[in-house]
Scaffold this motif. Structure first.
Motif, PDB file in Angstrom:
ATOM      1  N   LYS A  93       0.839  -1.193   0.000  1.00  0.00           N
ATOM      2  CA  LYS A  93       0.000   0.000   0.000  1.00  0.00           C
ATOM      3  C   LYS A  93       0.883   1.256   0.000  1.00  0.00           C
ATOM      4  CE  LYS A  93      -3.826  -2.270   2.430  1.00  0.00           C
ATOM      5  NZ  LYS A  93      -3.424  -3.601   2.007  1.00  0.00           N
ATOM      6  N   ASN A  94       2.183   1.079   0.236  1.00  0.00           N
ATOM      7  CA  ASN A  94       3.112   2.205   0.334  1.00  0.00           C
ATOM      8  C   ASN A  94       3.960   2.429  -0.916  1.00  0.00           C
ATOM      9  OD1 ASN A  94       2.377   2.719   3.076  1.00  0.00           O
ATOM     10  ND2 ASN A  94       3.586   0.941   3.662  1.00  0.00           N
ATOM     11  N   PHE A  95       4.205   1.371  -1.696  1.00  0.00           N
ATOM     12  CA  PHE A  95       5.061   1.474  -2.874  1.00  0.00           C
ATOM     13  C   PHE A  95       4.377   0.805  -4.060  1.00  0.00           C
ATOM     14  CE2 PHE A  95       7.927   1.308   0.802  1.00  0.00           C
ATOM     15  CZ  PHE A  95       8.633   2.490   0.621  1.00  0.00           C
ATOM     16  N   ASN A  96       4.408   1.469  -5.225  1.00  0.00           N
ATOM     17  CA  ASN A  96       3.818   0.890  -6.436  1.00  0.00           C
ATOM     18  C   ASN A  96       4.544  -0.383  -6.848  1.00  0.00           C
ATOM     19  OD1 ASN A  96       1.814   2.765  -6.804  1.00  0.00           O
ATOM     20  ND2 ASN A  96       3.002   4.025  -8.228  1.00  0.00           N
ATOM     21  N   ASN A  97       3.788  -1.389  -7.204  1.00  0.00           N
ATOM     22  CA  ASN A  97       4.322  -2.660  -7.730  1.00  0.00           C
ATOM     23  C   ASN A  97       5.283  -3.370  -6.797  1.00  0.00           C
ATOM     24  OD1 ASN A  97       2.851  -2.431 -10.138  1.00  0.00           O
ATOM     25  ND2 ASN A  97       4.398  -1.063 -10.974  1.00  0.00           N
ATOM     26  N   ALA A  98       5.236  -3.082  -5.505  1.00  0.00           N
ATOM     27  CA  ALA A  98       6.105  -3.777  -4.554  1.00  0.00           C
ATOM     28  C   ALA A  98       5.297  -4.868  -3.856  1.00  0.00           C
ATOM     29  CB  ALA A  98       6.666  -2.806  -3.523  1.00  0.00           C
ATOM     30  N   ILE A  99       5.929  -6.027  -3.709  1.00  0.00           N
ATOM     31  CA  ILE A  99       5.312  -7.142  -2.999  1.00  0.00           C
ATOM     32  C   ILE A  99       5.720  -7.036  -1.543  1.00  0.00           C
ATOM     33  CG2 ILE A  99       5.249  -9.647  -2.780  1.00  0.00           C
ATOM     34  CD1 ILE A  99       5.980  -9.665  -5.853  1.00  0.00           C
ATOM     35  N   SER A 100       4.718  -7.092  -0.666  1.00  0.00           N
ATOM     36  CA  SER A 100       5.034  -6.981   0.763  1.00  0.00           C
ATOM     37  C   SER A 100       4.428  -8.151   1.523  1.00  0.00           C
ATOM     38  CB  SER A 100       4.495  -5.661   1.328  1.00  0.00           C
ATOM     39  OG  SER A 100       3.088  -5.653   1.332  1.00  0.00           O
ATOM     40  N   LEU A 101       4.965  -8.351   2.694  1.00  0.00           N
ATOM     41  CA  LEU A 101       4.412  -9.298   3.647  1.00  0.00           C
ATOM     42  C   LEU A 101       3.971  -8.434   4.821  1.00  0.00           C
ATOM     43  CD1 LEU A 101       4.028 -12.362   4.263  1.00  0.00           C
ATOM     44  CD2 LEU A 101       6.206 -12.249   5.454  1.00  0.00           C
ATOM     45  N   VAL A 102       2.688  -8.504   5.163  1.00  0.00           N
ATOM     46  CA  VAL A 102       2.169  -7.692   6.255  1.00  0.00           C
ATOM     47  C   VAL A 102       2.236  -8.533   7.528  1.00  0.00           C
ATOM     48  CG1 VAL A 102       0.213  -6.371   7.130  1.00  0.00           C
ATOM     49  CG2 VAL A 102       0.706  -6.410   4.666  1.00  0.00           C
ATOM     50  N   VAL A 103       3.096  -8.099   8.453  1.00  0.00           N
ATOM     51  CA  VAL A 103       3.302  -8.792   9.723  1.00  0.00           C
ATOM     52  C   VAL A 103       2.888  -7.818  10.825  1.00  0.00           C
ATOM     53  CG1 VAL A 103       4.966  -9.970  11.206  1.00  0.00           C
ATOM     54  CG2 VAL A 103       5.303  -9.994   8.729  1.00  0.00           C
ATOM     55  N   SER A 104       1.906  -8.202  11.622  1.00  0.00           N
ATOM     56  CA  SER A 104       1.419  -7.329  12.707  1.00  0.00           C
ATOM     57  C   SER A 104       1.139  -5.913  12.195  1.00  0.00           C
ATOM     58  CB  SER A 104       2.413  -7.281  13.859  1.00  0.00           C
ATOM     59  OG  SER A 104       2.595  -8.550  14.401  1.00  0.00           O
ATOM     60  N   SER A 105       0.429  -5.815  11.081  1.00  0.00           N
ATOM     61  CA  SER A 105       0.017  -4.565  10.420  1.00  0.00           C
ATOM     62  C   SER A 105       1.179  -3.705   9.899  1.00  0.00           C
ATOM     63  CB  SER A 105      -0.922  -3.745  11.321  1.00  0.00           C
ATOM     64  OG  SER A 105      -0.226  -3.137  12.367  1.00  0.00           O
ATOM     65  N   THR A 106       2.378  -4.276   9.820  1.00  0.00           N
ATOM     66  CA  THR A 106       3.536  -3.575   9.250  1.00  0.00           C
ATOM     67  C   THR A 106       3.974  -4.293   7.976  1.00  0.00           C
ATOM     68  OG1 THR A 106       4.292  -2.942  11.450  1.00  0.00           O
ATOM     69  CG2 THR A 106       5.912  -2.852   9.683  1.00  0.00           C
ATOM     70  N   GLU A 107       4.227  -3.499   6.924  1.00  0.00           N
ATOM     71  CA  GLU A 107       4.726  -4.092   5.681  1.00  0.00           C
ATOM     72  C   GLU A 107       6.231  -4.326   5.772  1.00  0.00           C
ATOM     73  OE1 GLU A 107       3.781  -1.792   2.183  1.00  0.00           O
ATOM     74  OE2 GLU A 107       1.646  -2.236   2.340  1.00  0.00           O
ATOM     75  N   VAL A 108       6.657  -5.543   5.401  1.00  0.00           N
ATOM     76  CA  VAL A 108       8.072  -5.839   5.189  1.00  0.00           C
ATOM     77  C   VAL A 108       8.197  -6.319   3.749  1.00  0.00           C
ATOM     78  CG1 VAL A 108       8.591  -6.309   7.614  1.00  0.00           C
ATOM     79  CG2 VAL A 108       7.878  -8.183   6.146  1.00  0.00           C
ATOM     80  N   TYR A 109       9.379  -6.243   3.203  1.00  0.00           N
ATOM     81  CA  TYR A 109       9.564  -6.454   1.766  1.00  0.00           C
ATOM     82  C   TYR A 109      10.642  -7.498   1.488  1.00  0.00           C
ATOM     83  CZ  TYR A 109       7.133  -2.047   2.246  1.00  0.00           C
ATOM     84  OH  TYR A 109       6.243  -1.080   2.631  1.00  0.00           O
ATOM     85  N   PRO A 110      10.330  -8.787   1.661  1.00  0.00           N
ATOM     86  CA  PRO A 110      11.352  -9.824   1.451  1.00  0.00           C
ATOM     87  C   PRO A 110      12.003  -9.810   0.068  1.00  0.00           C
ATOM     88  CG  PRO A 110       9.507 -10.711   2.686  1.00  0.00           C
ATOM     89  CD  PRO A 110       9.091  -9.348   2.208  1.00  0.00           C
ATOM     90  N   PRO A 111      11.246  -9.645  -1.044  1.00  0.00           N
ATOM     91  CA  PRO A 111      11.940  -9.624  -2.340  1.00  0.00           C
ATOM     92  C   PRO A 111      12.920  -8.456  -2.455  1.00  0.00           C
ATOM     93  CG  PRO A 111       9.625 -10.119  -2.651  1.00  0.00           C
ATOM     94  CD  PRO A 111       9.786  -9.681  -1.215  1.00  0.00           C
ATOM     95  N   ALA A 112      12.543  -7.292  -1.924  1.00  0.00           N
ATOM     96  CA  ALA A 112      13.442  -6.129  -1.970  1.00  0.00           C
ATOM     97  C   ALA A 112      14.686  -6.381  -1.113  1.00  0.00           C
ATOM     98  CB  ALA A 112      12.706  -4.875  -1.502  1.00  0.00           C
ATOM     99  N   LYS A 113      14.504  -7.033   0.030  1.00  0.00           N
ATOM    100  CA  LYS A 113      15.645  -7.343   0.901  1.00  0.00           C
ATOM    101  C   LYS A 113      16.604  -8.290   0.191  1.00  0.00           C
ATOM    102  CE  LYS A 113      18.276  -7.434   4.424  1.00  0.00           C
ATOM    103  NZ  LYS A 113      19.103  -6.277   4.721  1.00  0.00           N
ATOM    104  N   VAL A 114      16.062  -9.306  -0.470  1.00  0.00           N
ATOM    105  CA  VAL A 114      16.910 -10.256  -1.203  1.00  0.00           C
ATOM    106  C   VAL A 114      17.631  -9.534  -2.341  1.00  0.00           C
ATOM    107  CG1 VAL A 114      16.855 -12.265  -2.742  1.00  0.00           C
ATOM    108  CG2 VAL A 114      15.670 -12.338  -0.530  1.00  0.00           C
ATOM    109  N   ASN A 115      16.942  -8.621  -3.017  1.00  0.00           N
ATOM    110  CA  ASN A 115      17.575  -7.860  -4.087  1.00  0.00           C
ATOM    111  C   ASN A 115      18.774  -7.084  -3.549  1.00  0.00           C
ATOM    112  OD1 ASN A 115      17.649  -5.133  -5.846  1.00  0.00           O
ATOM    113  ND2 ASN A 115      16.923  -6.844  -7.087  1.00  0.00           N
ATOM    114  N   LYS A 116      18.609  -6.450  -2.389  1.00  0.00           N
ATOM    115  CA  LYS A 116      19.726  -5.728  -1.762  1.00  0.00           C
ATOM    116  C   LYS A 116      20.846  -6.699  -1.398  1.00  0.00           C
ATOM    117  CE  LYS A 116      18.977  -2.362   1.114  1.00  0.00           C
ATOM    118  NZ  LYS A 116      18.489  -1.567   2.259  1.00  0.00           N
TER     119      LYS A 116
END
Length: 139
Positions: A93-116
């Protein structure tokens, strides 16, 4: 025609990661410990990216290949998080075309983390990332 959800897609990517690891003679089981194995795999990708003067003479993986591997291994990282800490896959809901995992109402971004991790190397360790999330969400 069947409509696939982000959840379906990321689970499928995580299964692709398990299959790729298996072809490398490695076993993944969605455990926290398996992230060390994934770190080793991602380090191989990182080492395969030409740096410095080598960039002029050798062709590493394309940006598209790196993005695809980020989704595959990010799917696996996210599934380890989801299965151990909870959460739901969604489009961000915060970034266009980003896949997130919502954990305890917070978005985390595993694919972006792996990319980094692939691009930056060990400084973006995914096991450490998981441990920080675990402290945040299981306390």
């Amino acid at each position: 025609m069947t409509q696939f959800t982000v959840n379906d897609m990321m689970i499928a990517y995580s299964e692709d990661a398990i299959e790729l690891a298996s072809k490398m003679g490695l076993k993944l089981d969605y455990s926290e410990e398996s992230l060390e194995t994934v770190n080793e795999i991602l380090e191989r990708y990182h080492q395969g990216i030409p740096k410095g003067i080598k960039k002029l003479f050798s062709k590493g993986p394309s940006e598209e290949q790196i993005l695809q591997m980020s989704k595959v291994w990010g799917g696996y990282l996210g599934e380890v998080i989801r299965r151990n800490l909870g959460g739901d896959w969604e489009m961000s809901k915060n970034f266009n075309n980003a896949i997130s995992l919502v954990v305890s109402s917070t978005e985390v971004y595993p694919p972006a983390k792996v990319n980094k991790r692939i691009l930056n190397g060990k400084e973006d360790d995914i096991s450490f990332y998981y441990k920080v999330l675990k402290q945040q969400y299981s306390g």
